[in-house]
Motif scaffolding. Sequence first.
Motif, PDB file in Angstrom:
ATOM      1  N   UNK A 208       0.833  -1.204   0.000  1.00  0.00           N
ATOM      2  CA  UNK A 208       0.000   0.000   0.000  1.00  0.00           C
ATOM      3  C   UNK A 208       0.865   1.251   0.000  1.00  0.00           C
ATOM      4  N   UNK A 209       0.235   2.369  -0.300  1.00  0.00           N
ATOM      5  CA  UNK A 209       0.935   3.645  -0.348  1.00  0.00           C
ATOM      6  C   UNK A 209       1.521   3.979   1.024  1.00  0.00           C
ATOM      7  N   UNK A 210       2.683   4.615   1.015  1.00  0.00           N
ATOM      8  CA  UNK A 210       3.398   4.878   2.268  1.00  0.00           C
ATOM      9  C   UNK A 210       2.618   5.788   3.213  1.00  0.00           C
ATOM     10  N   UNK A 211       1.639   6.534   2.691  1.00  0.00           N
ATOM     11  CA  UNK A 211       0.879   7.438   3.544  1.00  0.00           C
ATOM     12  C   UNK A 211       0.099   6.661   4.601  1.00  0.00           C
ATOM     13  N   UNK A 212      -0.257   5.388   4.308  1.00  0.00           N
ATOM     14  CA  UNK A 212      -0.998   4.576   5.270  1.00  0.00           C
ATOM     15  C   UNK A 212      -0.145   4.243   6.494  1.00  0.00           C
ATOM     16  N   UNK A 213       1.165   4.383   6.375  1.00  0.00           N
ATOM     17  CA  UNK A 213       2.041   4.118   7.509  1.00  0.00           C
ATOM     18  C   UNK A 213       1.749   5.068   8.668  1.00  0.00           C
TER      19      UNK A 213
ATOM     20  N   UNK B 233       0.085  -1.418  13.219  1.00  0.00           N
ATOM     21  CA  UNK B 233      -0.328  -2.818  13.072  1.00  0.00           C
ATOM     22  C   UNK B 233       0.255  -3.406  11.785  1.00  0.00           C
ATOM     23  N   UNK B 234       0.175  -2.656  10.694  1.00  0.00           N
ATOM     24  CA  UNK B 234       0.701  -3.136   9.411  1.00  0.00           C
ATOM     25  C   UNK B 234       2.210  -3.322   9.465  1.00  0.00           C
ATOM     26  N   UNK B 235       2.898  -2.444  10.176  1.00  0.00           N
ATOM     27  CA  UNK B 235       4.346  -2.589  10.323  1.00  0.00           C
ATOM     28  C   UNK B 235       4.692  -3.875  11.067  1.00  0.00           C
ATOM     29  N   UNK B 236       3.976  -4.152  12.141  1.00  0.00           N
ATOM     30  CA  UNK B 236       4.230  -5.374  12.905  1.00  0.00           C
ATOM     31  C   UNK B 236       3.900  -6.608  12.072  1.00  0.00           C
ATOM     32  N   UNK B 237       2.784  -6.556  11.366  1.00  0.00           N
ATOM     33  CA  UNK B 237       2.341  -7.710  10.576  1.00  0.00           C
ATOM     34  C   UNK B 237       3.287  -7.996   9.408  1.00  0.00           C
ATOM     35  N   UNK B 238       3.945  -6.961   8.898  1.00  0.00           N
ATOM     36  CA  UNK B 238       4.877  -7.165   7.798  1.00  0.00           C
ATOM     37  C   UNK B 238       4.368  -6.691   6.453  1.00  0.00           C
ATOM     38  N   UNK B 239       3.372  -5.798   6.430  1.00  0.00           N
ATOM     39  CA  UNK B 239       2.940  -5.213   5.164  1.00  0.00           C
ATOM     40  C   UNK B 239       4.017  -4.265   4.646  1.00  0.00           C
ATOM     41  N   UNK B 240       3.949  -3.966   3.349  1.00  0.00           N
ATOM     42  CA  UNK B 240       4.978  -3.125   2.737  1.00  0.00           C
ATOM     43  C   UNK B 240       4.375  -1.804   2.286  1.00  0.00           C
ATOM     44  N   UNK B 241       5.017  -0.713   2.688  1.00  0.00           N
ATOM     45  CA  UNK B 241       4.568   0.621   2.294  1.00  0.00           C
ATOM     46  C   UNK B 241       5.469   1.125   1.170  1.00  0.00           C
ATOM     47  N   UNK B 242       4.856   1.389   0.038  1.00  0.00           N
ATOM     48  CA  UNK B 242       5.634   1.773  -1.138  1.00  0.00           C
ATOM     49  C   UNK B 242       5.437   3.258  -1.432  1.00  0.00           C
ATOM     50  N   UNK B 243       6.537   3.954  -1.698  1.00  0.00           N
ATOM     51  CA  UNK B 243       6.502   5.382  -2.008  1.00  0.00           C
ATOM     52  C   UNK B 243       6.411   5.563  -3.523  1.00  0.00           C
ATOM     53  N   UNK B 244       5.426   6.356  -3.967  1.00  0.00           N
ATOM     54  CA  UNK B 244       5.194   6.544  -5.390  1.00  0.00           C
ATOM     55  C   UNK B 244       6.125   7.639  -5.945  1.00  0.00           C
TER      56      UNK B 244
ATOM     57  N   UNK C 176      10.356  -8.914   0.794  1.00  0.00           N
ATOM     58  CA  UNK C 176       9.783 -10.227   0.510  1.00  0.00           C
ATOM     59  C   UNK C 176      10.716 -11.340   0.959  1.00  0.00           C
ATOM     60  N   UNK C 177      11.990 -11.162   0.715  1.00  0.00           N
ATOM     61  CA  UNK C 177      12.962 -12.185   1.107  1.00  0.00           C
ATOM     62  C   UNK C 177      13.025 -12.354   2.616  1.00  0.00           C
ATOM     63  N   UNK C 178      12.857 -11.250   3.354  1.00  0.00           N
ATOM     64  CA  UNK C 178      13.013 -11.294   4.806  1.00  0.00           C
ATOM     65  C   UNK C 178      11.727 -11.618   5.566  1.00  0.00           C
ATOM     66  N   UNK C 179      10.576 -11.359   4.947  1.00  0.00           N
ATOM     67  CA  UNK C 179       9.338 -11.441   5.713  1.00  0.00           C
ATOM     68  C   UNK C 179       8.287 -12.404   5.157  1.00  0.00           C
ATOM     69  N   UNK C 180       8.262 -12.618   3.850  1.00  0.00           N
ATOM     70  CA  UNK C 180       7.161 -13.390   3.278  1.00  0.00           C
ATOM     71  C   UNK C 180       7.199 -14.843   3.742  1.00  0.00           C
ATOM     72  N   UNK C 181       8.305 -15.530   3.526  1.00  0.00           N
ATOM     73  CA  UNK C 181       8.392 -16.940   3.932  1.00  0.00           C
ATOM     74  C   UNK C 181       8.517 -17.086   5.443  1.00  0.00           C
TER      75      UNK C 181
END
Length: 420
Positions: free
Chosen positions: A178-183, A190-201, A217-222
């Motif tokens: 999701x967009x970094x503004x949601x951070x 909550x998203x930071x703890x869960x491991x969601x990714x904030x992308x800057x446009x 993805x390498x560090x958190x997905x698996x």
Amino acid sequence: MTATSRPGTPAAAAAQHRVPGRRPPAPPAPALHRSPPAPAEKDRRVSNVRMAVTLEEAPWLGWILVKALMRFAFMVANNLVAISSYICYVIVLQPLRLLDSKRFWYIEGIMYKWLLGMVASWGWYAGYTVMEWGEDIKAISKDEAVMLVNHQATGDVCTLMMCLQDKGLVVAQMMWLMDHIFKYTNFGIVSLIHGDFFIRQGKSHRDQQLLLLKKHLENNYRNRDRKWIVLFPEGGFLRKRRETSQAFAKKNNLPFLTHVTLPRIGATKIILSALVARQENGSPAGGDAKELDSRSKGLQWIIDTTIAYPKAEPIDIQTWILGYRKPVVTHVHYRIFPIKDIPLETDNLADWLYQRFIEKEDLLSHFYETGAFPPPKGHEEAVSREMTLSNTWLFLIQSFAFLSGYMWYSIFQYFYHCLF
């Protein structure tokens, strides 16, 4: 007879019939042509009509305002107790993370799903429901998949939070891009703890963000046992990107799209490169659309997801929270593609993605014209499924949140009195 009346004339005849002492009746006045009302008078009339309408609607508007304030107060309280309790539970469970990481992330995922269920309940009780079309994604809920979703407003995220609640553990094992503004929102921690990714446009950040995504993805997905990824390939809301996308399409001889924009390729390519398992011959080892029970490791499916709102009027997060809009049924269409059929080379992948969004344009055009999605090929009629949430389950998770909040408050109060 008057001097001026000549015998035989109409005037003389009229004079003969006059009654002495009474004046003759005046000739009828000519019809007058009334000019249209002046602009000031017209505006005054319109203002009076509007005032009358407003006075009639005042009780309803007052109720909407009171309801919105009550909903906002509940949402604030809900966030305070639920998010605070989530953080406290995660802190207390850190020893389990060291001893049994998989079990820790399973418990965290369940709590994460409950939190998203609370967000879904805000819309559910306001009458914002979901109708699902196309293929049934429950059949692949235990496999790894990427959802490619069109993006119209902030309500798209809330809609997905709702319609994925009844898909097993999908929400618990999901990663959002999701967009970094949601951070910086209430849900950011909550998203930071869960491991969601904030992308800057933006072009200036694009290459760096893609490298960060690959590393994330390498560090958190698996490691966190994630299964699904939600991606909005358009890279922004429709209203913000439409003109830029149409200019790009015109310049590159691509289709002119109105209801969606042309997708960006970078994040999709990074996800596929990082998560698709390879066979010995280098080809992707994915699922087969006819064999949904595939046990292959790695990413197996791409779910082309199209969200449509009646009259092309999307729901935003403010509406979802305050509930001032009348009940709305949002329509979500799914189409599943096995990963082995997806080209991984950049140019071919770009063409494949463009084709998906051209199809989305056709789907949305048909929906806005008819109120329904078209039937799949080989079928005469499209079948829709009403998505439902259990009111009992929603009550239980809300109760758990408030009871947990009270418990943690009591614990902190106890230690405070012990220390001070």
